[in-house]
Design a protein around this motif. Structure first.
Motif, PDB file in Angstrom:
ATOM      1  N   GLU A 258      94.458 -43.828 -41.086  1.00 42.39           N
ATOM      2  CA  GLU A 258      95.241 -43.072 -40.108  1.00 42.39           C
ATOM      3  C   GLU A 258      94.752 -41.641 -39.930  1.00 42.39           C
ATOM      4  O   GLU A 258      95.323 -40.873 -39.156  1.00 42.39           O
ATOM      5  N   GLY A 259      93.684 -41.291 -40.640  1.00 38.08           N
ATOM      6  CA  GLY A 259      93.079 -39.974 -40.465  1.00 38.08           C
ATOM      7  C   GLY A 259      93.771 -38.849 -41.203  1.00 38.08           C
ATOM      8  O   GLY A 259      93.490 -37.670 -40.957  1.00 38.08           O
ATOM      9  N   HIS A 260      94.648 -39.183 -42.156  1.00 35.27           N
ATOM     10  CA  HIS A 260      95.368 -38.139 -42.879  1.00 35.27           C
ATOM     11  C   HIS A 260      94.545 -37.547 -44.024  1.00 35.27           C
ATOM     12  O   HIS A 260      94.741 -36.378 -44.385  1.00 35.27           O
ATOM     13  N   GLN A 265      87.284 -37.292 -49.888  1.00 35.29           N
ATOM     14  CA  GLN A 265      88.272 -36.672 -50.775  1.00 35.29           C
ATOM     15  C   GLN A 265      88.920 -37.716 -51.670  1.00 35.29           C
ATOM     16  O   GLN A 265      89.154 -37.476 -52.862  1.00 35.29           O
ATOM     17  N   VAL A 266      89.209 -38.880 -51.105  1.00 35.37           N
ATOM     18  CA  VAL A 266      89.775 -39.975 -51.897  1.00 35.37           C
ATOM     19  C   VAL A 266      88.793 -40.388 -52.992  1.00 35.37           C
ATOM     20  O   VAL A 266      89.192 -40.668 -54.132  1.00 35.37           O
ATOM     21  N   VAL A 267      87.522 -40.421 -52.667  1.00 37.73           N
ATOM     22  CA  VAL A 267      86.499 -40.796 -53.644  1.00 37.73           C
ATOM     23  C   VAL A 267      86.517 -39.853 -54.839  1.00 37.73           C
ATOM     24  O   VAL A 267      86.424 -40.288 -55.998  1.00 37.73           O
ATOM     25  N   ASP A 323      96.464 -39.098 -56.923  1.00 37.67           N
ATOM     26  CA  ASP A 323      96.957 -38.466 -55.694  1.00 37.67           C
ATOM     27  C   ASP A 323      95.819 -38.391 -54.678  1.00 37.67           C
ATOM     28  O   ASP A 323      94.942 -37.530 -54.780  1.00 37.67           O
ATOM     29  N   PRO A 324      95.790 -39.291 -53.692  1.00 37.49           N
ATOM     30  CA  PRO A 324      94.695 -39.314 -52.706  1.00 37.49           C
ATOM     31  C   PRO A 324      94.537 -38.012 -51.932  1.00 37.49           C
ATOM     32  O   PRO A 324      93.443 -37.714 -51.441  1.00 37.49           O
ATOM     33  N   SER A 325      95.611 -37.243 -51.822  1.00 33.76           N
ATOM     34  CA  SER A 325      95.542 -35.994 -51.058  1.00 33.76           C
ATOM     35  C   SER A 325      95.310 -34.784 -51.946  1.00 33.76           C
ATOM     36  O   SER A 325      95.403 -33.652 -51.473  1.00 33.76           O
ATOM     37  N   ARG A 326      95.012 -35.014 -53.222  1.00 33.60           N
ATOM     38  CA  ARG A 326      94.784 -33.894 -54.144  1.00 33.60           C
ATOM     39  C   ARG A 326      93.633 -33.026 -53.633  1.00 33.60           C
ATOM     40  O   ARG A 326      92.499 -33.510 -53.470  1.00 33.60           O
ATOM     41  N   PRO A 327      93.886 -31.739 -53.396  1.00 39.85           N
ATOM     42  CA  PRO A 327      92.824 -30.889 -52.839  1.00 39.85           C
ATOM     43  C   PRO A 327      91.843 -30.373 -53.891  1.00 39.85           C
ATOM     44  O   PRO A 327      90.779 -29.856 -53.552  1.00 39.85           O
ATOM     45  N   ASP A 328      92.209 -30.493 -55.187  1.00 41.44           N
ATOM     46  CA  ASP A 328      91.381 -29.911 -56.240  1.00 41.44           C
ATOM     47  C   ASP A 328      90.941 -30.955 -57.246  1.00 41.44           C
ATOM     48  O   ASP A 328      91.077 -30.765 -58.445  1.00 41.44           O
ATOM     49  N   ALA A 329      90.409 -32.056 -56.741  1.00 42.39           N
ATOM     50  CA  ALA A 329      90.056 -33.180 -57.620  1.00 42.39           C
ATOM     51  C   ALA A 329      88.725 -32.953 -58.323  1.00 42.39           C
ATOM     52  O   ALA A 329      87.868 -33.836 -58.368  1.00 42.39           O
ATOM     53  N   ARG A 330      88.539 -31.779 -58.887  1.00 46.86           N
ATOM     54  CA  ARG A 330      87.301 -31.538 -59.635  1.00 46.86           C
ATOM     55  C   ARG A 330      87.318 -32.397 -60.887  1.00 46.86           C
ATOM     56  O   ARG A 330      88.363 -32.655 -61.488  1.00 46.86           O
TER      57      ARG A 330
END
Length: 392
Positions: A258-260, A265-267, A323-330
């Motif tokens: 859905e483009g969200h 980023q999910v990877v 969390d697929p939308s995690r912005p800091d998935a380092r």
């Protein structure tokens, strides 16, 4: 716990692939733990994010040169992962060009074609389907096979041998030795054939480096090819499988569709939260040193757990939650420092292609059995479900 206060490591994962609760709790209390390793010997386990980075980055205090008395596989194949500079730098320089961002980007259309073909076959015969045999394993085998120009008919044998090679306790030392001998024999034949008829593949490039400038020895040549086969498919295959466990239930595929959320980023969150590497990294203390307040003596063995470091709450918020939308998935799944995985860009390209294709074609993909029924690989450096029935 043992009488000496050390915990055995590695320990079985939970049904969802997380570290054993006891080990996770201990690691969060003490980022450097005394453990009993697979062979029964005492060692240190480094589990904190900051501490793992410190060990992997500090070549003055910690060495990756393997002690032959600890692991018989060391020295038999001149693997880069068991070398320090300058030998490691020399070999890595010969290989790194094949995995440059430009070359990987040029490979993306071919990766997309392979994924599309595998999904065509999977959807034609399912649901359900086994994600491991349908996608996770054949994709990275096909990709590394093209890079090294290894016939598809040989992929199965190479995977069987490498699966034994990465064992910690699942196979006997005799079985590991036999698998290594068979793989080395195959590689020797491959080198002879490619030396007689060179091509445009990476094996031919390494042979030209060996023969033209004597940049690497014959054992280093064989060891480098062996490492490329192992690292080129085992880790990625298990990462794709582990992604299949969480992508559907978390809603990640539909969010991408859905483009969200971008697939890339999910990877990164998959790699952080579902790292297939429990303890694939080993170090030894070069000098007496202190790490996180713990005294480590020169010569003592160290297990570096990238998986536990990725779940360190001192480095990220709610680390146990996917969390697929995690912005800091380092994360540290590709390592850190001079041994940072040279195939990281290739693995990311394969995983991103898979997530994008699944989101587009099968956004409802999910495990077809309860997670408690999954059978995980045990006693190995890399962990994932042996099979993953999925539906959509």
């Amino acid at each position: 716990m043992t009488a000496a206060g050390a915990v055995r490591f590695p320990r079985p994962l939970t049904p969802a692939g997380a570290p054993a609760p006891q080990l996770l709790e201990l690691a969060r209390q003490r980022p450097v733990l005394r453990v009993v390793g697979p062979g029964g010997g005492a060692a240190w386990l480094v589990a904190g994010d900051a501490e793992v980075r410190e060990v992997l980055a500090d070549a003055a205090r910690f060495t990756s040169v393997t002690d032959p008395g600890v692991d018989e596989r060391a020295g038999s194949a001149a693997l880069m992962v068991g070398m320090d500079p300058p030998e490691h730098s020399r070999l890595r320089k010969l290989v790194v060009k094949a995995f440059s961002a430009r070359r990987i980007q040029a490979m993306v259309p071919e990766i997309e074609r392979i994924v599309a073909g595998l999904l065509d076959e999977m959807t034609a015969s399912g649901p359900p389907a086994d994600l491991v045999t349908s996608l996770s394993l054949p994709l990275p085998l096909a990709v590394i096979g093209r890079i090294l120009d290894i016939p598809e008919a040989d992929h199965g044998r190479l995977h069987e041998w490498s699966s034994v090679f990465i064992s910690l306790t699942a196979h006997t030392s005799e079985e590991i030795t036999t698998a290594l001998e068979q793989m080395n024999s195959y590689i020797a034949d491959l080198v002879r054939e490619r030396r007689a008829v060179p091509g445009n593949d990476l094996v031919s490039d390494l042979i030209r480096a060996r023969d033209g400038r004597d940049a690497l020895s014959e054992s280093e040549l064989a060891g480098t090819i062996l490492l490329l086969v192992l690292a080129g498919h085992e880790t990625t295959a298990k990462a794709i499988t582990r992604a299949g466990v969480v992508l559907g239930p978390s809603g990640a595929l539909r969010q991408v569709a859905e483009g969200h959320v971008p697939a890339a980023q999910v990877v990164e969150e998959v790699l952080r939260c579902q790292s297939p590497i429990d303890t694939g990294l080993f170090r030894w203390a070069k000098v007496d040193t202190v790490l996180a307040g713990v005294q480590i003596k020169a010569g003592e063995q160290i297990f570096v757990s990238l998986q536990l470091a990725n779940l360190d709450p001192s480095a990220r918020v709610e680390p146990d939650r996917f969390d697929p939308s995690r912005p800091d998935a380092r994360h540290l799944t590709f390592g850190h420092g001079i041994h940072l995985c040279l195939g990281a860009a290739l693995a990311r390209a394969e995983l991103t292609t898979v997530v994008s294709a699944l989101a587009r074609r099968l956004p409802g993909l999910r495990p077809a059995v309860p997670v408690e029924e999954l059978c995980w690989s045990v006693g190995a450096m890399l962990n994932a479900p042996v099979s993953l029935p999925v539906t959509w």
